[in-house]
Design a protein around this motif. Structure first.
Motif, PDB file in Angstrom:
ATOM      1  N   ALA A 104      -1.342  -5.685  -3.336  1.00 46.22           N
ATOM      2  CA  ALA A 104      -2.152  -5.236  -2.200  1.00 46.22           C
ATOM      3  C   ALA A 104      -3.495  -5.964  -2.172  1.00 46.22           C
ATOM      4  O   ALA A 104      -3.995  -6.307  -1.079  1.00 46.22           O
ATOM      5  N   PHE A 105      -4.080  -6.212  -3.329  1.00 42.26           N
ATOM      6  CA  PHE A 105      -5.374  -6.909  -3.378  1.00 42.26           C
ATOM      7  C   PHE A 105      -5.263  -8.301  -2.773  1.00 42.26           C
ATOM      8  O   PHE A 105      -6.039  -8.674  -1.880  1.00 42.26           O
ATOM      9  N   CYS A 110       0.828  -1.213   0.000  1.00 41.12           N
ATOM     10  CA  CYS A 110       0.000   0.000   0.000  1.00 41.12           C
ATOM     11  C   CYS A 110       0.860   1.259   0.000  1.00 41.12           C
ATOM     12  O   CYS A 110       0.479   2.274  -0.605  1.00 41.12           O
ATOM     13  N   SER A 158     -11.563   1.407  -2.404  1.00 44.51           N
ATOM     14  CA  SER A 158     -10.579   2.452  -2.698  1.00 44.51           C
ATOM     15  C   SER A 158      -9.498   1.938  -3.636  1.00 44.51           C
ATOM     16  O   SER A 158      -9.020   2.666  -4.513  1.00 44.51           O
ATOM     17  N   LEU A 159      -9.128   0.665  -3.482  1.00 44.20           N
ATOM     18  CA  LEU A 159      -8.118   0.081  -4.346  1.00 44.20           C
ATOM     19  C   LEU A 159      -8.641  -0.025  -5.779  1.00 44.20           C
ATOM     20  O   LEU A 159      -7.926   0.297  -6.741  1.00 44.20           O
ATOM     21  N   PHE A 192     -11.501  -0.666   1.933  1.00 44.66           N
ATOM     22  CA  PHE A 192     -10.166  -0.864   1.361  1.00 44.66           C
ATOM     23  C   PHE A 192     -10.260  -1.339  -0.081  1.00 44.66           C
ATOM     24  O   PHE A 192      -9.612  -0.764  -0.975  1.00 44.66           O
ATOM     25  N   PHE A 193     -11.049  -2.375  -0.327  1.00 46.76           N
ATOM     26  CA  PHE A 193     -11.143  -2.921  -1.682  1.00 46.76           C
ATOM     27  C   PHE A 193     -11.789  -1.919  -2.645  1.00 46.76           C
ATOM     28  O   PHE A 193     -11.413  -1.848  -3.813  1.00 46.76           O
ATOM     29  N   ARG A 239      -0.407  -2.473  -6.615  1.00 39.94           N
ATOM     30  CA  ARG A 239      -1.862  -2.525  -6.448  1.00 39.94           C
ATOM     31  C   ARG A 239      -2.366  -3.971  -6.536  1.00 39.94           C
ATOM     32  O   ARG A 239      -3.235  -4.389  -5.764  1.00 39.94           O
ATOM     33  N   GLU A 279      -4.837   6.123  -3.829  1.00 33.29           N
ATOM     34  CA  GLU A 279      -3.401   5.993  -3.571  1.00 33.29           C
ATOM     35  C   GLU A 279      -3.087   6.082  -2.073  1.00 33.29           C
ATOM     36  O   GLU A 279      -2.417   5.207  -1.526  1.00 33.29           O
ATOM     37  N   PRO A 291      -5.839   3.502   0.607  1.00 37.34           N
ATOM     38  CA  PRO A 291      -5.576   2.094   0.921  1.00 37.34           C
ATOM     39  C   PRO A 291      -4.557   1.905   2.035  1.00 37.34           C
ATOM     40  O   PRO A 291      -4.696   1.011   2.873  1.00 37.34           O
ATOM     41  N   VAL A 320       1.839   1.746  -3.519  1.00 33.97           N
ATOM     42  CA  VAL A 320       0.708   2.292  -4.274  1.00 33.97           C
ATOM     43  C   VAL A 320       0.654   3.805  -4.102  1.00 33.97           C
ATOM     44  O   VAL A 320       0.361   4.553  -5.053  1.00 33.97           O
ATOM     45  N   TRP A 321       0.944   4.264  -2.906  1.00 35.71           N
ATOM     46  CA  TRP A 321       0.890   5.694  -2.602  1.00 35.71           C
ATOM     47  C   TRP A 321       2.080   6.458  -3.182  1.00 35.71           C
ATOM     48  O   TRP A 321       1.923   7.549  -3.729  1.00 35.71           O
TER      49      TRP A 321
END
Length: 291
Positions: free
Chosen positions: A202-203, A184, A257-258, A254-255, A199, A263, A266, A187-188
């Motif tokens: 993270a999933f 995460c 926003s992903l 969370f899911f 990403r 960014e 999550p 991702v940011w």
């Protein structure tokens, strides 16, 4: 008596805050080390390293604050917990040393960079597993005995008492959790192919994290009847009953926003999952801090 109780509670809050701050500040860069082999050699790995360069070397300060607070406020607990987890503490410190050396030296000599990348990953994995297994060892209970010569209670277990299926479960769970924070964070802080890869990671790591939370939560009450009572009897049940619902809500957010390309959110929601885990464990562990 009320003064002692208030002081103990205050110190317990300070220690809990230090531990959570350590998870926030060091968890994501340990997670990046865990995920490092999955990143492409070259720009992706360099971007990941650069994203944590400004903060990584100050993150262990929170760990020192937690250990120092435990010594100052709960010396008996400190004198029992440390001998019970010496192998894990040594492994964690060696892992952190490997990480620090690898972080600095991978930039110095390009031909040796694969070696330092491997050291960075190994140090991250070892430090994380040691922390998670130590947490499980404390949760499952530490053998103590009364020792008048030592002036109180002392550790009565063996060198490997910390090793159990439950402690290995908590070690693996923390490994997944830190990897999720690392993904995460990337991702940011990254972009292009590196962000897309983070990403995807993270999933799947979020799913693994939820499974790990469920497994640890299901196993913890069976470690001791005292845990069962604190989780499911009044007043503890008023706290613990809310945790599964909050975890579900946090996971859905969370899911979403992903999937929507978020960014920063999550990462914050992944931290929320950690905080909810700490709430449940805190309800279990706090009464033991004073021994």
């Amino acid at each position: 008596m009320s003064y002692d109780l208030d002081l103990s509670t205050a110190w317990a809050c300070v220690i809990a805050f230090a531990i959570f701050a350590y998870v926030v500040m060091d968890g994501f860069d340990l997670g990046i080390g865990i995920l490092f082999p999955t990143l492409k050699v070259g720009p992706e790995r360099d971007a990941a390293m650069n994203s944590i360069a400004p903060v990584w070397d100050g993150n262990e300060t929170w760990l020192v604050l937690g250990g120092g607070g435990l010594l100052a406020a709960f010396p008996l607990a400190y004198s029992i917990i440390l001998p019970a987890t010496y192998p894990l503490i040594i492994a964690m410190l060696l892992g952190l040393v490997f990480r620090g050396v690898a972080f600095e030296f991978r930039w110095r000599h390009a031909p040796h960079r694969p070696l330092w990348d491997a050291a960075f990953t190994i140090g991250s994995v070892v430090a994380t597993l040691a922390q998670g297994i130590a947490l499980g060892a404390i949760l499952q209970g530490i053998s103590v005995r009364s020792d008048a010569a030592a002036g109180g209670w002392t550790y009565a277990g063996g060198w490997l008492d910390w090793l159990s299926p439950f402690s290995l479960l908590t070690g693996a769970s923390l490994l997944v959790g830190y990897a999720l924070l690392g993904a995460c964070w990337l991702v940011w802080k990254t972009e292009a192919s590196g962000q897309a890869h983070a990403r995807r990671m993270a999933f799947w790591l979020a799913i693994a994290m939820l499974v790990a939370l469920a497994a640890v939560s299901a196993a913890t009450p069976f470690l001791s009847y005292a845990y069962w009572r604190r989780w499911f009897a009044v007043p503890g049940v008023f706290v613990t009953a809310q945790v599964p619902l909050l975890v579900l809500v946090t996971a859905v957010l969370f899911f979403r926003s992903l999937a929507r390309g978020g960014e920063r959110l999550p990462f914050l929601l992944a931290l929320g999952l950690f905080l909810l885990g700490f709430v449940g464990l805190g309800v279990s562990m706090y009464p033991y801090m004073g021994f």
